[in-house]
Scaffold this motif. Structure first.
Motif, short mmCIF file in Angstrom:
data_model
loop_
_atom_site.label_atom_id
_atom_site.label_comp_id
_atom_site.label_asym_id
_atom_site.label_seq_id
_atom_site.Cartn_x
_atom_site.Cartn_y
_atom_site.Cartn_z
N PHE A 72 0.82 -1.21 0.00
CA PHE A 72 0.00 0.00 0.00
C PHE A 72 0.85 1.26 0.00
CE2 PHE A 72 0.34 -1.54 4.41
CZ PHE A 72 0.90 -0.44 5.05
N ASN A 73 2.11 1.14 0.38
CA ASN A 73 3.03 2.28 0.33
C ASN A 73 3.90 2.29 -0.92
OD1 ASN A 73 2.47 3.82 2.66
ND2 ASN A 73 3.67 2.45 3.96
N GLN A 74 3.84 1.25 -1.71
CA GLN A 74 4.77 1.10 -2.82
C GLN A 74 4.69 2.23 -3.84
OE1 GLN A 74 4.30 -2.45 -5.32
NE2 GLN A 74 6.53 -2.71 -5.29
N HIS A 75 3.48 2.72 -4.10
CA HIS A 75 3.33 3.76 -5.13
C HIS A 75 4.06 5.04 -4.75
CE1 HIS A 75 0.01 6.03 -2.99
NE2 HIS A 75 -0.03 4.88 -2.36
N HIS A 76 4.25 5.29 -3.45
CA HIS A 76 4.97 6.49 -3.05
C HIS A 76 6.42 6.47 -3.55
CE1 HIS A 76 1.61 7.69 -0.71
NE2 HIS A 76 1.82 6.89 0.33
N ALA A 77 6.99 5.29 -3.70
CA ALA A 77 8.39 5.17 -4.09
C ALA A 77 8.68 5.90 -5.40
CB ALA A 77 8.79 3.70 -4.20
N LYS A 78 7.74 5.81 -6.33
CA LYS A 78 7.96 6.44 -7.64
C LYS A 78 7.21 7.75 -7.80
CE LYS A 78 9.07 2.30 -10.31
NZ LYS A 78 8.73 1.47 -11.50
N GLU A 79 6.08 7.91 -7.08
CA GLU A 79 5.26 9.10 -7.28
C GLU A 79 5.72 10.30 -6.46
OE1 GLU A 79 1.33 7.71 -6.46
OE2 GLU A 79 1.22 6.50 -8.29
N ALA A 80 6.27 10.04 -5.27
CA ALA A 80 6.78 11.14 -4.45
C ALA A 80 8.00 11.77 -5.13
CB ALA A 80 7.14 10.65 -3.06
N SER A 81 8.20 13.05 -4.89
CA SER A 81 9.37 13.72 -5.46
C SER A 81 10.66 13.14 -4.90
CB SER A 81 9.29 15.22 -5.14
OG SER A 81 10.48 15.88 -5.52
N HIS A 82 10.71 12.98 -3.59
CA HIS A 82 11.88 12.44 -2.90
C HIS A 82 11.40 11.58 -1.74
CE1 HIS A 82 13.63 15.93 -4.93
NE2 HIS A 82 14.85 15.50 -4.63
N THR A 83 12.23 10.62 -1.36
CA THR A 83 12.00 9.85 -0.14
C THR A 83 13.32 9.80 0.63
OG1 THR A 83 10.25 8.49 -1.11
CG2 THR A 83 11.32 7.64 0.86
N ILE A 84 13.24 9.96 1.93
CA ILE A 84 14.43 9.84 2.76
C ILE A 84 14.33 8.58 3.60
CG2 ILE A 84 15.85 10.88 4.58
CD1 ILE A 84 14.81 13.61 3.72
N LEU A 85 15.35 7.73 3.52
CA LEU A 85 15.45 6.57 4.40
C LEU A 85 16.14 7.01 5.69
CD1 LEU A 85 16.71 3.84 1.88
CD2 LEU A 85 14.36 4.55 2.36
N PHE A 86 15.45 6.86 6.80
CA PHE A 86 16.01 7.21 8.11
C PHE A 86 16.59 5.94 8.72
CE2 PHE A 86 13.47 10.83 7.25
CZ PHE A 86 13.86 11.86 8.10
N ALA A 87 17.90 5.92 8.91
CA ALA A 87 18.56 4.70 9.38
C ALA A 87 19.38 4.97 10.63
CB ALA A 87 19.47 4.14 8.28
N TYR A 88 19.39 3.97 11.52
CA TYR A 88 20.11 4.11 12.79
C TYR A 88 21.20 3.05 12.90
CZ TYR A 88 17.03 0.25 14.14
OH TYR A 88 16.35 -0.95 14.18
N ASN A 89 22.19 3.37 13.73
CA ASN A 89 23.29 2.45 13.97
C ASN A 89 22.89 1.50 15.11
OD1 ASN A 89 25.68 1.15 14.58
ND2 ASN A 89 26.95 2.99 14.45
N PRO A 90 22.77 0.20 14.84
CA PRO A 90 22.34 -0.72 15.90
C PRO A 90 23.42 -1.05 16.92
CG PRO A 90 22.84 -1.96 13.92
CD PRO A 90 22.99 -0.51 13.56
#
Length: 219
Positions: A72-90
């Motif tokens: 249900f979130n997949q379409h945002h991957a291509k339709e949004a202008s930008h996406t930021i992956l927020f990643a943490y150091n485990p």
């Protein structure tokens, strides 16, 4: 209330459909990137990486991470202008933290003679949240959400729509963006852009929040 901050937060909402023809300007992206870099964190740990998905090739890679779940979130991957992956150091180590303290000194923020106090006293907070395997991801992930909240307000102030997504697949993201993440973990992402007029059912709806009396206590 007429304060600009309150206006920003009332205007902010979770976009459901993006207009893929509209792009965030490079100038606004510079503001967003600098805002998240300046986010607060416990002991100034900054245990994060922010992967900005901008190119069509990167968007396709992100699209592929929805192969197994959260379609249900997949379409945002291509339709949004930008996406930021927020990643943490485990596994945020004292050695890694020493690089933060180095910058504290070189920037003039911390007197050089306070280096050891900062390193040992500050890292104590990380140690309190580190298990026998060296894992402290619950603590570093908590820091990451401070940056996410900062990003949400920043984009709202810029008049940019956004969708925060915990509906992502950390395992596939970890595989497909292995080189960029370099051991960091992405459990949440932020899609950004401009909503698709007449197709984003969530746009323009009244804000729904519990009353202040339910969540705020002044003593």
């Amino acid at each position: 209330m007429s304060h600009q901050i309150i206006k920003d937060l009332n205007n902010r909402y979770t976009a459901k459909m993006y207009d893929s023809s509209k792009r965030i300007s490079a100038e606004d992206m510079d503001v967003i990137k600098e805002a998240i870099r300046l986010s607060a964190s416990s002991i100034n740990s900054q245990p994060w990486k922010f992967i900005v998905i901008e190119s069509d090739a990167a968007k396709q890679r992100l699209h592929n991470t929805f192969e197994n779940k959260f379609q249900f979130n997949q379409h945002h991957a291509k339709e949004a202008s930008h996406t930021i992956l927020f990643a943490y150091n485990p596994k945020f180590t004292k050695e890694i933290y020493s690089k933060v303290v180095d910058v504290e000194v070189s920037s003039g923020h911390l007197p050089a003679e306070m280096y050891d106090n900062m390193l040992n006293g500050g890292y104590m907070f990380a140690e309190m949240n580190t298990d026998e395997t060296g894992f402290n991801g619950h603590w570093t992930k908590a820091q990451l959400y401070i940056a996410l909240g900062n990003a949400l307000h920043t984009v709202a102030r810029l008049g940019i729509d956004s969708t925060s997504m915990e509906g992502v697949d950390p395992e596939l993201i970890g595989e497909i963006f292995k080189d960029e993440l370099d051991g960091y973990v992405c459990d949440v992402a932020l899609a950004m852009g401009y909503h698709k007029k007449d197709e984003d059912y969530n746009h323009g709806l009244p804000k729904s929040r519990l009353p202040a009396s339910d969540v705020i206590t002044v003593i």
